[in-house]
Design a protein around this motif. Structure first.
Motif, PDB file in Angstrom:
ATOM      1  N   UNK A 190       0.860  -1.182   0.000  1.00 12.61           N
ATOM      2  CA  UNK A 190       0.000   0.000   0.000  1.00 12.61           C
ATOM      3  C   UNK A 190       0.896   1.232   0.000  1.00 12.61           C
ATOM      4  N   UNK A 191       0.698   2.066  -1.015  1.00 17.21           N
ATOM      5  CA  UNK A 191       1.527   3.269  -1.133  1.00 17.21           C
ATOM      6  C   UNK A 191       0.650   4.475  -0.849  1.00 17.21           C
ATOM      7  N   UNK A 192       1.161   5.357   0.031  1.00 20.83           N
ATOM      8  CA  UNK A 192       0.376   6.553   0.348  1.00 20.83           C
ATOM      9  C   UNK A 192       1.261   7.797   0.240  1.00 20.83           C
ATOM     10  N   UNK A 193       0.827   8.725  -0.561  1.00 23.47           N
ATOM     11  CA  UNK A 193       1.473  10.043  -0.626  1.00 23.47           C
ATOM     12  C   UNK A 193       2.933   9.992  -1.048  1.00 23.47           C
ATOM     13  N   UNK A 194       3.249   9.088  -1.989  1.00 24.37           N
ATOM     14  CA  UNK A 194       4.661   8.895  -2.379  1.00 24.37           C
ATOM     15  C   UNK A 194       5.131  10.040  -3.266  1.00 24.37           C
ATOM     16  N   UNK A 195       6.250  10.655  -2.852  1.00 24.34           N
ATOM     17  CA  UNK A 195       6.804  11.759  -3.646  1.00 24.34           C
ATOM     18  C   UNK A 195       8.272  11.513  -3.922  1.00 24.34           C
ATOM     19  N   UNK A 196       8.662  11.858  -5.113  1.00 23.82           N
ATOM     20  CA  UNK A 196      10.094  11.813  -5.433  1.00 23.82           C
ATOM     21  C   UNK A 196      10.445  13.100  -6.176  1.00 23.82           C
ATOM     22  N   UNK A 197      11.216  13.941  -5.521  1.00 21.77           N
ATOM     23  CA  UNK A 197      11.578  15.222  -6.123  1.00 21.77           C
ATOM     24  C   UNK A 197      13.066  15.266  -6.402  1.00 21.77           C
ATOM     25  N   UNK A 198      13.423  15.908  -7.501  1.00 25.62           N
ATOM     26  CA  UNK A 198      14.835  16.145  -7.795  1.00 25.62           C
ATOM     27  C   UNK A 198      15.106  17.637  -7.745  1.00 25.62           C
ATOM     28  N   UNK A 199      16.339  17.996  -7.552  1.00 25.78           N
ATOM     29  CA  UNK A 199      16.768  19.398  -7.573  1.00 25.78           C
ATOM     30  C   UNK A 199      15.906  20.257  -6.647  1.00 25.78           C
ATOM     31  N   UNK A 200      15.765  19.790  -5.411  1.00 24.33           N
ATOM     32  CA  UNK A 200      15.035  20.518  -4.375  1.00 24.33           C
ATOM     33  C   UNK A 200      13.608  20.857  -4.808  1.00 24.33           C
ATOM     34  N   UNK A 201      12.965  19.914  -5.443  1.00 27.09           N
ATOM     35  CA  UNK A 201      11.548  20.087  -5.758  1.00 27.09           C
ATOM     36  C   UNK A 201      11.272  20.711  -7.102  1.00 27.09           C
ATOM     37  N   UNK A 202      12.301  21.070  -7.824  1.00 28.10           N
ATOM     38  CA  UNK A 202      12.065  21.676  -9.137  1.00 28.10           C
ATOM     39  C   UNK A 202      11.492  20.660 -10.108  1.00 28.10           C
ATOM     40  N   UNK A 203      12.008  19.421  -9.976  1.00 31.45           N
ATOM     41  CA  UNK A 203      11.484  18.358 -10.844  1.00 31.45           C
ATOM     42  C   UNK A 203      10.741  17.372  -9.951  1.00 31.45           C
ATOM     43  N   UNK A 204       9.494  17.106 -10.286  1.00 31.14           N
ATOM     44  CA  UNK A 204       8.685  16.200  -9.466  1.00 31.14           C
ATOM     45  C   UNK A 204       8.398  14.941 -10.267  1.00 31.14           C
ATOM     46  N   UNK A 205       9.247  13.911 -10.047  1.00 33.12           N
ATOM     47  CA  UNK A 205       9.068  12.662 -10.783  1.00 33.12           C
ATOM     48  C   UNK A 205       7.830  11.944 -10.295  1.00 33.12           C
ATOM     49  N   UNK A 206       7.639  11.954  -8.999  1.00 32.33           N
ATOM     50  CA  UNK A 206       6.414  11.397  -8.433  1.00 32.33           C
ATOM     51  C   UNK A 206       5.820  12.481  -7.539  1.00 32.33           C
ATOM     52  N   UNK A 207       4.530  12.718  -7.705  1.00 31.75           N
ATOM     53  CA  UNK A 207       3.967  13.846  -6.956  1.00 31.75           C
ATOM     54  C   UNK A 207       2.694  13.418  -6.225  1.00 31.75           C
ATOM     55  N   UNK A 208       2.905  12.594  -5.209  1.00 29.23           N
ATOM     56  CA  UNK A 208       1.767  12.167  -4.398  1.00 29.23           C
ATOM     57  C   UNK A 208       1.034  10.985  -5.004  1.00 29.23           C
TER      58      UNK A 208
END
Lengths: 451, 249
Positions: free
Chosen positions: B10-28
């Protein structure tokens, strides 16, 4: 098909080598044999009889008569180095009979040095008893002729004198009693002249070989100097071997720390705790180590270890091992780190995805592949290390190089010891290269079996 | 451990950001992976589907979020992720077989080193799996001697050797010649029939339609639509999915 081509290549190579060798050998042979033409049998006879004539002095009537009464027979003439060898059979004069006929003259030749009549009488008696009673003899002698500016010079040897004056020449040489001296003077044989030293008829090859032999003996055999070379070689191998082990162990540790930090710091940062701090501290230390070691000459490092850091340690070999080990570690570390970084990240991920932790992935998956990738570079480092140890002479260690140099200092001949030392290094490096290439081939098995 | 739940992950609220949030590969991302079912993730390139899959076993470290695997949040701080990864098999686009080991060694090294299975036992299990995918005769070959399809089948059974609870497939057929895709998909189909929980990132829409229990469509780091293959392929709701399907079908 490829096999045939390979065979062809080998045959051509062998053929070329054979031709070149033949040309070299032929050239050498021609240059060696290019001397004056050897004398014919008649010329040889003239040469020998001239030589015999020149053996007795002007006043030696008896000697002259003896030498005129001989018969020469030239058996064989052969080339010998730059000279030639004349084998001749000499039938001597019947010396006993000759002396008999001349006895009165000989005794009468008293030159006045013997004053007392009694002594004169005794000398007369002695002369008769002492005179050699040699009869006609036949002797075969080898006569050396040297080529002096295009003309043949015959070497008048003792052997020749003895063949011409059998018994007499030896008699001349051997006895020293006063009566005998007188007899000899009476015989007027004292001035039979022979050449003191044998002529040097060696060609340049023989001469060089003899020279090399003498040099070899002087540099390695005399005073057991070869032992210095052997001990030096052992010291070199000892230092190289131990510092190799230190270097590889140190290098792998440093490379592991550096690569782990580069590859794994995100994960560690996230997990937090003391691990990240320790790793970043160790990484810093490793960086300083690499910078300092790679930034200073190894000679200076060895001197610093010997005269500053391990001042109290009297064992120079140990200091050298440490110095070279620590030095080599820096280079090995960078080689290994490069190797680790060159392995596809997918390998790393595959290992981690199976459940291996970072260290297990390194040990079971990455390092075996790294080892194969870095082997040639690592081999270079080993070769460099082996040769670098030649500077331990700076701190008084007698390794192979120093041993050669010490011998040079003692014998004042540089060629032999230094060339030998170079050859030993060369042989060691070639052996090392051979072994590594075999190991490489075995490790490459999995890549080679493409279908 | 919430053994009663029907979801293995079960995945909840998964985020993966690069460059301090400039690039959002996964956004929730919120997603449930059902036990014993096949979940297929589709979407255009750069939509974050591979990142999501790789985040499930933390090959990609999420910036934020909860990933519960068998009821444990494996993204927590005090978790031994290596233990959990043993239960999550992964198959890569580029196979990632170990080139210096034979096929058999590739398959047995993990069970032997990690589960302390005896060599004989590990090899017996490996040979059984090799027979299942029809490659038993290649056991002592090296990966370089195999075709791409064969390599991928080996990669699948290598993961199976650890007896995982879930299998993650990261575009398993994308690096293959077209004629080899079939053999790999067949192995995956067979695997699905045994009741293995599977998460598959793929561009093979046929496979998704035929085998998937649930299809997830992602774009720009978020899940746009999810449902049964029927719903997704025959009755797409969003314009983006319609647009995507128009291009790939």
């Amino acid at each position: 098909m490829t096999k045939n081509n390979k065979l062809k290549k080998i045959l051509i190579t062998v053929g070329v080598i054979v031709v070149v060798l033949a040309a070299v050998v032929g050239g050498l042979y021609l240059s060696v044999s290019r001397t004056a033409e050897i004398p014919s049998s008649d010329e040889a006879a003239v040469l020998v009889s001239n030589a015999i004539d020149s053996m007795y002095g002007k006043n030696s009537a008896v000697a002259k008569e003896i030498s005129e009464d001989i018969e020469l027979k030239i058996n064989d003439i052969e080339q010998d180095g730059t000279g030639c060898l004349i084998n001749v059979t000499i039938d001597s004069a019947d010396i006993g009979a000759l002396l008999e006929t001349h006895l009165d003259e000989i005794v009468a030749l008293d030159d006045g040095t013997v004053k007392s009549d009694e002594l004169k009488a005794s000398i007369n008696e002695k002369v008769v008893s002492l005179l050699p009673t040699t009869e006609k003899t036949t002797a075969t002698v080898d006569i050396i002729c040297a080529d002096v500016d295009g003309t043949w010079k015959v070497y008048k040897s003792e052997e020749l004198a003895d063949a011409v004056y059998p018994g007499l020449y030896k008699f001349n040489q051997d006895n020293s009693e006063s009566e005998v001296k007188a007899v000899k003077r009476l015989l007027t044989l004292t001035d039979i002249k022979i050449d003191k030293s044998e002529p040097d008829t060696r060609n340049w090859i023989q001469r060089s070989v003899d020279e090399l032999k003498a040099q070899f003996k002087l540099n390695f055999i005399t005073d057991g100097r070869w032992k210095m070379i052997v001990n030096g070689l052992l010291t070199t191998l000892e230092i190289t071997g131990v510092s190799l082990v230190i270097g590889v162990v140190l290098g792998i540790i440093v490379a592991a720390i550096r690569a782990s930090f580069d590859k794994n710091n995100d994960e560690m940062k996230k997990r937090g705790g003391i691990g990240y701090g320790i790793m970043s501290f160790l990484n810093g230390i490793c960086k300083i180590y690499l910078t300092v070691i790679r930034g200073t000459p190894v000679v200076v490092q060895v001197l610093i270890y010997y005269f500053i850091i391990f001042k109290s340690l009297s064992n120079g070999t140990l200091v050298a091992m440490l110095a070279f080990g620590i030095n080599s570690g820096a280079y090995v570390a960078e080689i290994f780190r490069g190797g680790i970084m060159s392995i596809d990240n997918g390998q790393f991920e595959a290992g981690r995805s199976l459940g291996f932790n970072y260290v297990q992935t390194m040990c079971h998956v990455v390092i075996p592949q790294v080892f194969k990738a870095v082997l040639p570079t690592l081999c270079n480092e080993f070769i460099a290390l082996l040769k670098e140890t030649s500077i331990v002479g700076y701190v008084g260690e007698v390794d192979l190089t120093k041993a050669g140099d010490l011998i040079r200092g003692r014998t004042f001949s540089a060629f032999m010891p230094l060339i030998l030392v170079a050859l030993v290094y060369l042989a060691l490096v070639m052996l090392l290269t051979f072994l590594v290439s075999r190991l490489e081939r075995r490790l490459r098995k999995s890549e080679r079996r493409h279908e | 451990m919430k053994e009663d739940t029907n979801n293995i992950i079960e995945v909840r609220g998964l985020k993966k950001h690069y460059l301090k949030g400039k690039i959002k590969a996964l956004d929730g991302i919120d997603i449930d992976i059902e036990r014993g079912k096949v979940t297929v993730i589709i979407g255009p390139s750069g939509s974050g589907k591979s990142t999501l899959l790789r985040s499930l076993n933390l090959l990609e470290l999420p910036t934020d979020g909860i990933i519960e695997f068998n009821g444990v949040d494996i993204n927590g701080k005090k978790v031994d992720i290596n233990r959990h990864r043993q239960k999550m098999g992964m198959v890569f686009q580029h196979f990632n077989l170990f080139p210096n080991m034979t096929i058999l060694k590739n398959m047995t090294i993990a069970p032997m080193k990690l589960k302390k299975v005896s060599k004989a036992q590990a090899e017996e299990q490996a040979m059984g799996l090799l027979k299942r995918v029809g490659l038993a005769d290649r056991a002592n070959d090296y990966p370089s001697q195999l075709s791409g399809g064969q390599k991928q089948r080996i990669a699948i059974v290598r993961a199976l050797c650890m007896e995982p609870d879930v299998m993650l497939f990261d575009e398993p057929t994308s690096a293959l010649d077209p004629e080899m895709v079939g053999e790999v998909l067949q192995v995956m189909k067979d695997l699905a029939e045994t009741g293995m929980s599977m998460v598959v990132v793929t561009h093979e829409m046929g496979f998704a339609r035929e085998v998937a229990n649930k299809v997830v469509f992602m774009d720009e780091g978020v899940i746009v639509e999810e449902g049964t293959p029927e719903e997704i392929f025959n009755n797409p709701q969003s314009d983006r999915l319609k647009d995507f399907l128009a291009k790939v079908l």
